[in-house]
Design a protein around this motif. Structure first.
Motif, PDB file in Angstrom:
ATOM      1  N   CYS A  31       4.260  50.092  19.043  1.00 40.80           N
ATOM      2  CA  CYS A  31       3.654  48.832  19.495  1.00 40.80           C
ATOM      3  C   CYS A  31       3.191  48.918  20.946  1.00 40.80           C
ATOM      4  CB  CYS A  31       4.636  47.675  19.328  1.00 40.80           C
ATOM      5  SG  CYS A  31       4.875  47.179  17.624  1.00 40.80           S
ATOM      6  N   ASP A  32       3.884  49.707  21.756  1.00 38.37           N
ATOM      7  CA  ASP A  32       3.542  49.834  23.175  1.00 38.37           C
ATOM      8  C   ASP A  32       2.405  50.814  23.442  1.00 38.37           C
ATOM      9  OD1 ASP A  32       5.471  47.988  23.791  1.00 38.37           O
ATOM     10  OD2 ASP A  32       6.950  49.450  24.469  1.00 38.37           O
ATOM     11  N   LEU A  33       1.950  51.544  22.421  1.00 35.72           N
ATOM     12  CA  LEU A  33       0.856  52.490  22.619  1.00 35.72           C
ATOM     13  C   LEU A  33      -0.434  51.752  22.971  1.00 35.72           C
ATOM     14  CD1 LEU A  33       1.373  54.973  19.644  1.00 35.72           C
ATOM     15  CD2 LEU A  33       1.797  55.403  22.060  1.00 35.72           C
ATOM     16  N   ASN A  34      -1.250  52.395  23.781  1.00 31.29           N
ATOM     17  CA  ASN A  34      -2.501  51.802  24.221  1.00 31.29           C
ATOM     18  C   ASN A  34      -3.639  52.310  23.325  1.00 31.29           C
ATOM     19  OD1 ASN A  34      -4.299  50.342  25.702  1.00 31.29           O
ATOM     20  ND2 ASN A  34      -4.419  51.805  27.386  1.00 31.29           N
ATOM     21  N   VAL A  35      -3.565  51.952  22.048  1.00 26.42           N
ATOM     22  CA  VAL A  35      -4.576  52.329  21.052  1.00 26.42           C
ATOM     23  C   VAL A  35      -4.868  51.112  20.178  1.00 26.42           C
ATOM     24  CG1 VAL A  35      -3.976  54.777  21.016  1.00 26.42           C
ATOM     25  CG2 VAL A  35      -2.834  53.224  19.459  1.00 26.42           C
TER      26      VAL A  35
END
Length: 58
Positions: A31-35
């Motif tokens: 969820c914290d990925l920047n995608v």
């Protein structure tokens, strides 16, 4: 810390709790990925496939 395990009931419960904690940590990391959301869903699907093929005993 010492953990006493009365085999097999406590071991099964401990394995389930550890698996739950690992799953929540993986979910948080994804969820914290920047995608994009589509990429996150693809990562989750691939992770489920890989994890369903392997089962590591404690």
């Amino acid at each position: 810390m010492n953990i006493k395990v009365n085999y097999p009931e406590d071991r099964n419960m401990l394995e389930n709790v550890i698996a739950y904690i690992k799953a929540k940590l993986m979910e948080k990391y994804i969820c914290d990925l920047n995608v994009s959301q589509a990429s996150k869903n693809q990562i989750k699907d691939e992770l489920i496939k890989v994890l369903s093929k392997t089962r590591n005993p404690l």
